[in-house]
Motif scaffolding. Structure first.
Motif, PDB file in Angstrom:
ATOM      1  N   GLY A   1       0.768  -1.225   0.000  1.00 22.69           N
ATOM      2  CA  GLY A   1       0.000   0.000   0.000  1.00 22.69           C
ATOM      3  C   GLY A   1       0.806   1.285   0.000  1.00 22.69           C
ATOM      4  N   PRO A   2       1.893   1.391   0.791  1.00 25.72           N
ATOM      5  CA  PRO A   2       2.627   2.664   0.815  1.00 25.72           C
ATOM      6  C   PRO A   2       3.119   3.124  -0.557  1.00 25.72           C
ATOM      7  CG  PRO A   2       3.300   1.293   2.657  1.00 25.72           C
ATOM      8  CD  PRO A   2       2.407   0.441   1.790  1.00 25.72           C
ATOM      9  N   LEU A   3       3.442   2.173  -1.444  1.00 25.24           N
ATOM     10  CA  LEU A   3       3.957   2.537  -2.760  1.00 25.24           C
ATOM     11  C   LEU A   3       2.891   2.458  -3.849  1.00 25.24           C
ATOM     12  CD1 LEU A   3       6.462   3.424  -4.320  1.00 25.24           C
ATOM     13  CD2 LEU A   3       7.049   1.010  -4.643  1.00 25.24           C
ATOM     14  N   TYR A   4       1.950   1.497  -3.715  1.00 25.35           N
ATOM     15  CA  TYR A   4       1.004   1.256  -4.804  1.00 25.35           C
ATOM     16  C   TYR A   4      -0.453   1.529  -4.422  1.00 25.35           C
ATOM     17  CZ  TYR A   4       4.927  -0.876  -7.207  1.00 25.35           C
ATOM     18  OH  TYR A   4       6.133  -1.086  -7.825  1.00 25.35           O
ATOM     19  N   GLY A   5      -0.709   1.991  -3.217  1.00 23.74           N
ATOM     20  CA  GLY A   5      -2.059   2.387  -2.850  1.00 23.74           C
ATOM     21  C   GLY A   5      -2.966   1.218  -2.515  1.00 23.74           C
ATOM     22  N   SER A   6      -4.282   1.440  -2.675  1.00 23.31           N
ATOM     23  CA  SER A   6      -5.275   0.436  -2.302  1.00 23.31           C
ATOM     24  C   SER A   6      -5.231  -0.755  -3.251  1.00 23.31           C
ATOM     25  CB  SER A   6      -6.673   1.055  -2.306  1.00 23.31           C
ATOM     26  OG  SER A   6      -6.997   1.542  -3.586  1.00 23.31           O
ATOM     27  N   ASN A   7      -5.932  -1.826  -2.853  1.00 23.51           N
ATOM     28  CA  ASN A   7      -6.017  -3.071  -3.624  1.00 23.51           C
ATOM     29  C   ASN A   7      -4.696  -3.824  -3.696  1.00 23.51           C
ATOM     30  OD1 ASN A   7      -7.860  -0.979  -5.731  1.00 23.51           O
ATOM     31  ND2 ASN A   7      -8.824  -2.493  -4.417  1.00 23.51           N
ATOM     32  N   ALA A   8      -3.743  -3.473  -2.840  1.00 21.91           N
ATOM     33  CA  ALA A   8      -2.446  -4.167  -2.851  1.00 21.91           C
ATOM     34  C   ALA A   8      -2.185  -4.843  -1.508  1.00 21.91           C
ATOM     35  CB  ALA A   8      -1.326  -3.191  -3.180  1.00 21.91           C
ATOM     36  N   GLU A   9      -3.262  -5.277  -0.814  1.00 24.04           N
ATOM     37  CA  GLU A   9      -3.085  -5.905   0.493  1.00 24.04           C
ATOM     38  C   GLU A   9      -2.291  -7.199   0.409  1.00 24.04           C
ATOM     39  OE1 GLU A   9      -5.924  -5.080  -0.847  1.00 24.04           O
ATOM     40  OE2 GLU A   9      -7.085  -3.747   0.462  1.00 24.04           O
ATOM     41  N   GLY A  10      -2.564  -7.987  -0.632  1.00 26.39           N
ATOM     42  CA  GLY A  10      -1.860  -9.252  -0.772  1.00 26.39           C
ATOM     43  C   GLY A  10      -0.553  -9.132  -1.524  1.00 26.39           C
ATOM     44  N   GLY A  11      -0.432  -8.086  -2.344  1.00 23.66           N
ATOM     45  CA  GLY A  11       0.774  -7.894  -3.133  1.00 23.66           C
ATOM     46  C   GLY A  11       0.420  -7.334  -4.501  1.00 23.66           C
ATOM     47  N   ILE A  12       1.384  -7.311  -5.387  1.00 22.53           N
ATOM     48  CA  ILE A  12       1.147  -6.831  -6.746  1.00 22.53           C
ATOM     49  C   ILE A  12       1.850  -7.745  -7.751  1.00 22.53           C
ATOM     50  CG2 ILE A  12       1.039  -4.439  -5.910  1.00 22.53           C
ATOM     51  CD1 ILE A  12       3.646  -3.975  -7.500  1.00 22.53           C
ATOM     52  N   ILE A  13       1.316  -7.727  -8.965  1.00 20.02           N
ATOM     53  CA  ILE A  13       1.933  -8.418 -10.096  1.00 20.02           C
ATOM     54  C   ILE A  13       2.248  -7.351 -11.140  1.00 20.02           C
ATOM     55  CG2 ILE A  13       1.632 -10.156 -11.901  1.00 20.02           C
ATOM     56  CD1 ILE A  13      -0.383 -11.544 -10.059  1.00 20.02           C
ATOM     57  N   LYS A  14       3.511  -7.198 -11.488  1.00 21.32           N
ATOM     58  CA  LYS A  14       3.936  -6.189 -12.447  1.00 21.32           C
ATOM     59  C   LYS A  14       4.400  -6.870 -13.735  1.00 21.32           C
ATOM     60  CE  LYS A  14       6.167  -2.553 -11.468  1.00 21.32           C
ATOM     61  NZ  LYS A  14       7.213  -1.573 -11.084  1.00 21.32           N
ATOM     62  N   ILE A  15       3.759  -6.515 -14.830  1.00 21.62           N
ATOM     63  CA  ILE A  15       4.123  -7.047 -16.142  1.00 21.62           C
ATOM     64  C   ILE A  15       4.715  -5.914 -16.971  1.00 21.62           C
ATOM     65  CG2 ILE A  15       3.258  -8.069 -18.268  1.00 21.62           C
ATOM     66  CD1 ILE A  15       1.135  -9.469 -16.649  1.00 21.62           C
ATOM     67  N   THR A  16       5.889  -6.150 -17.506  1.00 21.56           N
ATOM     68  CA  THR A  16       6.548  -5.179 -18.380  1.00 21.56           C
ATOM     69  C   THR A  16       6.691  -5.798 -19.764  1.00 21.56           C
ATOM     70  OG1 THR A  16       7.791  -4.265 -16.508  1.00 21.56           O
ATOM     71  CG2 THR A  16       8.590  -3.751 -18.722  1.00 21.56           C
ATOM     72  N   THR A  17       6.157  -5.131 -20.767  1.00 22.28           N
ATOM     73  CA  THR A  17       6.259  -5.628 -22.137  1.00 22.28           C
ATOM     74  C   THR A  17       7.396  -4.916 -22.867  1.00 22.28           C
ATOM     75  OG1 THR A  17       4.664  -4.012 -22.978  1.00 22.28           O
ATOM     76  CG2 THR A  17       3.790  -6.106 -22.189  1.00 22.28           C
ATOM     77  N   ARG A  18       7.839  -5.501 -23.951  1.00 23.32           N
ATOM     78  CA  ARG A  18       8.911  -4.902 -24.746  1.00 23.32           C
ATOM     79  C   ARG A  18       8.377  -3.695 -25.501  1.00 23.32           C
ATOM     80  NH1 ARG A  18      12.083  -9.260 -28.261  1.00 23.32           N
ATOM     81  NH2 ARG A  18      13.418  -7.414 -28.559  1.00 23.32           N
ATOM     82  N   LYS A  19       9.085  -2.590 -25.409  1.00 18.67           N
ATOM     83  CA  LYS A  19       8.657  -1.376 -26.081  1.00 18.67           C
ATOM     84  C   LYS A  19       8.973  -1.465 -27.575  1.00 18.67           C
ATOM     85  CE  LYS A  19       9.732   1.488 -22.041  1.00 18.67           C
ATOM     86  NZ  LYS A  19      10.545   2.636 -21.538  1.00 18.67           N
ATOM     87  N   PRO A  20       8.075  -0.975 -28.415  1.00 15.37           N
ATOM     88  CA  PRO A  20       8.433  -0.875 -29.840  1.00 15.37           C
ATOM     89  C   PRO A  20       9.584   0.112 -30.012  1.00 15.37           C
ATOM     90  CG  PRO A  20       6.351   0.254 -29.405  1.00 15.37           C
ATOM     91  CD  PRO A  20       6.711  -0.491 -28.154  1.00 15.37           C
ATOM     92  N   SER A  21      10.492  -0.203 -30.901  1.00 16.61           N
ATOM     93  CA  SER A  21      11.704   0.595 -31.076  1.00 16.61           C
ATOM     94  C   SER A  21      12.074   0.623 -32.553  1.00 16.61           C
ATOM     95  CB  SER A  21      12.840  -0.005 -30.244  1.00 16.61           C
ATOM     96  OG  SER A  21      13.163  -1.305 -30.723  1.00 16.61           O
ATOM     97  N   ASP A  22      13.307   1.022 -32.832  1.00 13.53           N
ATOM     98  CA  ASP A  22      13.778   1.046 -34.222  1.00 13.53           C
ATOM     99  C   ASP A  22      14.035  -0.352 -34.770  1.00 13.53           C
ATOM    100  OD1 ASP A  22      13.741   3.777 -34.851  1.00 13.53           O
ATOM    101  OD2 ASP A  22      15.595   4.129 -33.743  1.00 13.53           O
ATOM    102  N   GLU A  23      14.031  -1.349 -33.901  1.00 17.29           N
ATOM    103  CA  GLU A  23      14.216  -2.725 -34.351  1.00 17.29           C
ATOM    104  C   GLU A  23      12.901  -3.277 -34.887  1.00 17.29           C
ATOM    105  OE1 GLU A  23      15.376  -7.163 -32.581  1.00 17.29           O
ATOM    106  OE2 GLU A  23      15.289  -5.414 -31.255  1.00 17.29           O
TER     107      GLU A  23
END
Length: 244
Positions: free
Chosen positions: A72-94
């Motif tokens: 909660g201190p970093l991500y606010g409400s709804n994070a009592e059990g924890g968080i799942i963070k998904i990072t996708t590959r950004k489109p680039s010049d490749e």
């Protein structure tokens, strides 16, 4: 399923249809009736604050992080059990692209296609992806002879990313998922893959979402981030709740 098998204390409880998956982390369970998760999902800095968001299709994943325990201190409400963070590959010049197909038992079919690359080299980039999934059911309704858990899912996703300067990054994302499947009660386990109900449930729901993320580097140590997001759920489904 693959993520839960790799992360201790993480499970996803099904709600009788693929649209509803309830995350449970360190014993903190999401209430299926409130539609408010106890474990929040972040996709590329955008929060998904409803249970239905956990079933969206994800493309070109770069990494997944799971933070267990209250956040909660970093991500606010709804994070009592924890968080799942998904990072996708950004489109680039490749320039990247992929086309795939899978087939299996129970008439399983999956088709995927994606492409990513520059629209204006060094400044503007784009990505687009599509996925189709189909699977025949195996839970039979003895009342009418139908299989109640046939599944079909269509989904698409697009990204437009701009870097006008070294300090500024703007990313717009849009996606949709459409369901065409059967359902059965989330509270009554099928007996030997058979049920007897006068209502064969259906799920014709659709999800669509858009987000705009703007990041500006104030200094090497500080980044100003603005996140604007919209998510619409057209919940069109029926489930036999009286077990008859």
């Amino acid at each position: 399923g693959q993520l839960a098998s790799r992360v201790p204390n993480l499970v996803f409880a099904t709600g009788g249809m693929s649209m509803i998956n309830l995350p449970v982390l360190r014993g903190v369970q999401t209430n299926p009736h409130s539609n408010v998760p106890g474990v929040i999902l972040y996709v590329d800095d955008v929060p998904v604050t409803a249970n239905l968001g956990y079933v969206a299709q994800f493309y070109d994943i770069e990494r997944i992080e799971v933070l267990r325990g209250p956040q909660g201190p970093l991500y606010g409400s709804n994070a009592e059990g924890g968080i799942i963070k998904i990072t996708t590959r950004k489109p680039s010049d490749e320039l990247r692209g992929r086309v795939g197909a899978q087939f299996g038992n129970r008439n399983q079919q999956q088709a995927t296609a994606s492409i990513s690359g520059p629209l204006l080299e060094g400044k503007i980039y784009g990505a687009a992806a599509f996925q189709y999934n189909a699977l025949d059911g195996r839970v039979k309704n003895d009342h009418n002879g139908d299989y109640v858990d046939d599944k079909k899912t269509y989904s698409g996703h697009g990204i437009l990313r701009a870097t006008p300067s070294e300090d500024l990054e703007i990313t717009f994302t849009a996606g949709m998922t459409k369901y065409d499947e059967g359902t059965f009660s989330m509270y009554l386990p099928p007996e030997k893959r058979h049920i007897d109900a006068n209502l064969s449930g259906v799920n014709r729901s659709a999800l669509n979402d858009q987000s705009l993320v703007i990041k500006y580097d104030l200094s090497p140590a500080w980044t100003l981030t603005s996140v604007t997001t919209r998510r619409e759920v057209d919940a069109d489904y029926s489930v036999d709740y009286d077990f008859t």
